[in-house]
Design a protein around this motif. Structure first.
Motif, PDB file in Angstrom:
ATOM      1  N   ILE A   1       0.841  -1.209   0.000  1.00 16.83           N
ATOM      2  CA  ILE A   1       0.000   0.000   0.000  1.00 16.83           C
ATOM      3  C   ILE A   1       0.872   1.253   0.000  1.00 16.83           C
ATOM      4  O   ILE A   1       0.586   2.222  -0.712  1.00 16.83           O
ATOM      5  CB  ILE A   1      -0.978   0.000   1.198  1.00 16.83           C
ATOM      6  CG1 ILE A   1      -1.934  -1.201   1.118  1.00 16.83           C
ATOM      7  CG2 ILE A   1      -1.736   1.313   1.291  1.00 16.83           C
ATOM      8  CD1 ILE A   1      -2.749  -1.308  -0.153  1.00 16.83           C
ATOM      9  N   LEU A   2       1.951   1.250   0.771  1.00 20.97           N
ATOM     10  CA  LEU A   2       2.844   2.420   0.807  1.00 20.97           C
ATOM     11  C   LEU A   2       3.524   2.627  -0.545  1.00 20.97           C
ATOM     12  O   LEU A   2       3.709   3.766  -0.983  1.00 20.97           O
ATOM     13  CB  LEU A   2       3.890   2.271   1.914  1.00 20.97           C
ATOM     14  CG  LEU A   2       3.342   2.286   3.348  1.00 20.97           C
ATOM     15  CD1 LEU A   2       4.465   2.047   4.350  1.00 20.97           C
ATOM     16  CD2 LEU A   2       2.612   3.583   3.645  1.00 20.97           C
TER      17      LEU A   2
ATOM     18  N   LEU B   1       2.206   1.803  -3.491  1.00 20.49           N
ATOM     19  CA  LEU B   1       1.166   2.358  -4.360  1.00 20.49           C
ATOM     20  C   LEU B   1       0.922   3.842  -4.059  1.00 20.49           C
ATOM     21  O   LEU B   1       0.755   4.649  -4.973  1.00 20.49           O
ATOM     22  CB  LEU B   1      -0.147   1.584  -4.193  1.00 20.49           C
ATOM     23  CG  LEU B   1      -0.164   0.150  -4.718  1.00 20.49           C
ATOM     24  CD1 LEU B   1      -1.474  -0.523  -4.344  1.00 20.49           C
ATOM     25  CD2 LEU B   1       0.040   0.127  -6.221  1.00 20.49           C
ATOM     26  N   ALA B   2       0.894   4.186  -2.777  1.00 18.80           N
ATOM     27  CA  ALA B   2       0.694   5.591  -2.390  1.00 18.80           C
ATOM     28  C   ALA B   2       1.844   6.448  -2.917  1.00 18.80           C
ATOM     29  O   ALA B   2       1.627   7.573  -3.386  1.00 18.80           O
ATOM     30  CB  ALA B   2       0.576   5.718  -0.876  1.00 18.80           C
ATOM     31  N   GLY B   3       3.063   5.914  -2.864  1.00 16.56           N
ATOM     32  CA  GLY B   3       4.215   6.633  -3.401  1.00 16.56           C
ATOM     33  C   GLY B   3       4.069   6.870  -4.895  1.00 16.56           C
ATOM     34  O   GLY B   3       4.362   7.954  -5.402  1.00 16.56           O
ATOM     35  N   TYR B   4       3.585   5.869  -5.603  1.00 16.50           N
ATOM     36  CA  TYR B   4       3.383   5.960  -7.051  1.00 16.50           C
ATOM     37  C   TYR B   4       2.395   7.084  -7.397  1.00 16.50           C
ATOM     38  O   TYR B   4       2.689   7.953  -8.223  1.00 16.50           O
ATOM     39  CB  TYR B   4       2.889   4.610  -7.558  1.00 16.50           C
ATOM     40  CG  TYR B   4       2.557   4.559  -9.023  1.00 16.50           C
ATOM     41  CD1 TYR B   4       3.560   4.549  -9.986  1.00 16.50           C
ATOM     42  CD2 TYR B   4       1.232   4.511  -9.447  1.00 16.50           C
ATOM     43  CE1 TYR B   4       3.253   4.486 -11.331  1.00 16.50           C
ATOM     44  CE2 TYR B   4       0.926   4.453 -10.797  1.00 16.50           C
ATOM     45  CZ  TYR B   4       1.933   4.440 -11.737  1.00 16.50           C
ATOM     46  OH  TYR B   4       1.621   4.393 -13.060  1.00 16.50           O
TER      47      TYR B   4
ATOM     48  N   ALA C   1       6.508  11.255  -2.032  1.00 14.37           N
ATOM     49  CA  ALA C   1       6.465   9.960  -2.717  1.00 14.37           C
ATOM     50  C   ALA C   1       7.727   9.158  -2.431  1.00 14.37           C
ATOM     51  O   ALA C   1       7.671   7.950  -2.144  1.00 14.37           O
ATOM     52  CB  ALA C   1       6.309  10.176  -4.222  1.00 14.37           C
ATOM     53  N   ILE C   2       8.865   9.827  -2.490  1.00 15.15           N
ATOM     54  CA  ILE C   2      10.133   9.145  -2.199  1.00 15.15           C
ATOM     55  C   ILE C   2      10.131   8.631  -0.760  1.00 15.15           C
ATOM     56  O   ILE C   2      10.560   7.506  -0.484  1.00 15.15           O
ATOM     57  CB  ILE C   2      11.330  10.082  -2.476  1.00 15.15           C
ATOM     58  CG1 ILE C   2      11.411  10.379  -3.987  1.00 15.15           C
ATOM     59  CG2 ILE C   2      12.635   9.481  -1.962  1.00 15.15           C
ATOM     60  CD1 ILE C   2      12.326  11.524  -4.363  1.00 15.15           C
ATOM     61  N   ALA C   3       9.591   9.457   0.153  1.00 16.84           N
ATOM     62  CA  ALA C   3       9.480   9.028   1.555  1.00 16.84           C
ATOM     63  C   ALA C   3       8.597   7.783   1.661  1.00 16.84           C
ATOM     64  O   ALA C   3       8.929   6.841   2.394  1.00 16.84           O
ATOM     65  CB  ALA C   3       8.910  10.165   2.409  1.00 16.84           C
ATOM     66  N   PHE C   4       7.480   7.744   0.926  1.00 16.32           N
ATOM     67  CA  PHE C   4       6.617   6.568   0.926  1.00 16.32           C
ATOM     68  C   PHE C   4       7.398   5.317   0.525  1.00 16.32           C
ATOM     69  O   PHE C   4       7.251   4.257   1.130  1.00 16.32           O
ATOM     70  CB  PHE C   4       5.443   6.743  -0.039  1.00 16.32           C
ATOM     71  CG  PHE C   4       4.211   7.328   0.582  1.00 16.32           C
ATOM     72  CD1 PHE C   4       3.635   6.758   1.703  1.00 16.32           C
ATOM     73  CD2 PHE C   4       3.614   8.440   0.022  1.00 16.32           C
ATOM     74  CE1 PHE C   4       2.485   7.290   2.275  1.00 16.32           C
ATOM     75  CE2 PHE C   4       2.468   8.987   0.576  1.00 16.32           C
ATOM     76  CZ  PHE C   4       1.894   8.409   1.704  1.00 16.32           C
TER      77      PHE C   4
ATOM     78  N   ILE D   1       2.672   8.132   6.409  1.00 18.80           N
ATOM     79  CA  ILE D   1       1.556   9.027   6.097  1.00 18.80           C
ATOM     80  C   ILE D   1       1.900  10.455   6.506  1.00 18.80           C
ATOM     81  O   ILE D   1       1.590  11.417   5.797  1.00 18.80           O
ATOM     82  CB  ILE D   1       0.262   8.551   6.803  1.00 18.80           C
ATOM     83  CG1 ILE D   1      -0.196   7.215   6.212  1.00 18.80           C
ATOM     84  CG2 ILE D   1      -0.826   9.592   6.719  1.00 18.80           C
ATOM     85  CD1 ILE D   1      -0.567   7.255   4.753  1.00 18.80           C
ATOM     86  N   CYS D   2       2.575  10.598   7.639  1.00 18.52           N
ATOM     87  CA  CYS D   2       2.974  11.930   8.100  1.00 18.52           C
ATOM     88  C   CYS D   2       3.899  12.598   7.086  1.00 18.52           C
ATOM     89  O   CYS D   2       3.676  13.753   6.705  1.00 18.52           O
ATOM     90  CB  CYS D   2       3.653  11.815   9.460  1.00 18.52           C
ATOM     91  SG  CYS D   2       4.164  13.407  10.126  1.00 18.52           S
TER      92      CYS D   2
END
Length: 195
Positions: free
Chosen positions: A127-128, A130-133, A151-154, A177-178
């Motif tokens: 999930i992380l 995908l969120a980054g993408y 995104a890079i952090a994700f 998320i933060c």
């Protein structure tokens, strides 16, 4: 409001100005939508932390049920997005692309979630990732660097979550998320207030 061009053969300078104008307009509209990043950021961060506490201290038999709180969040987010979309004076191609990126993310997220349901050791990293993408594409569309850094952090947090395991992966998700949603969301909101 629609932009109608009588001359199909724009000069290079006019093309650049038109593209720049579309990006600025989209940024303005998306800044108003910083609400969504902040709403989802806070909800997912709190739910992840709550899931960790409920799981760690065995407070309830099914701690994963806390994620059901995302259902009313979805309806609030959809309602606000629908209202703001109808009130927007200008809708650009970039606005529509931004919306499609997040719609594709939502569909992929839901499919992934149900396909790996119960496999908590891999669900957080996936999930992380995908969120980054989706965040990376959004940042590139808007030329908004904090979203690209988010995104890079994700992606970095996704690797950490993989090795952290299912329990501590929940805390990793809160941290992700933060840095991936909340910080860029507040920067987007601040930029909106400056405009």
């Amino acid at each position: 409001t629609q932009i109608i061009m009588n001359n199909e053969n724009l000069s290079q300078q006019e093309s650049l100005e038109l593209i720049s104008s579309m990006i600025s307009t989209a940024k303005g509209n998306v800044r108003q939508g910083a609400f969504h990043m902040l709403l989802w950021g806070w909800v997912v961060m709190i739910i992840s932390a709550a899931h960790f506490v409920l799981l760690k201290f065995a407070l309830v038999p099914h701690p994963e049920m806390v994620w059901l709180l995302t259902i009313p969040t979805f309806f609030v987010s959809f309602y606000v997005g629908y209202r703001r979309g109808r009130q927007a004076r200008v809708s650009t191609h970039i606005d529509r692309m931004y919306s499609w990126v997040w719609m594709a993310f939502t569909i992929t997220f839901l499919l992934t979630f149900f396909l790996v349901l119960g496999k908590w050791d891999i669900i957080n990293p996936i999930i992380l990732t995908l969120a980054g993408y989706a965040t990376f594409l959004s940042g590139k569309l808007l030329k908004f660097k904090p979203m690209i850094y988010g995104a890079i952090a994700f992606w970095v947090w996704a690797i950490i979550a993989f090795y952290a395991g299912p329990l501590y992966g929940m805390l990793v998700t809160s941290a992700a998320i933060c840095t991936g949603y909340l910080i860029p969301g507040y920067l987007l909101k601040m930029k909106s207030n400056e405009s």
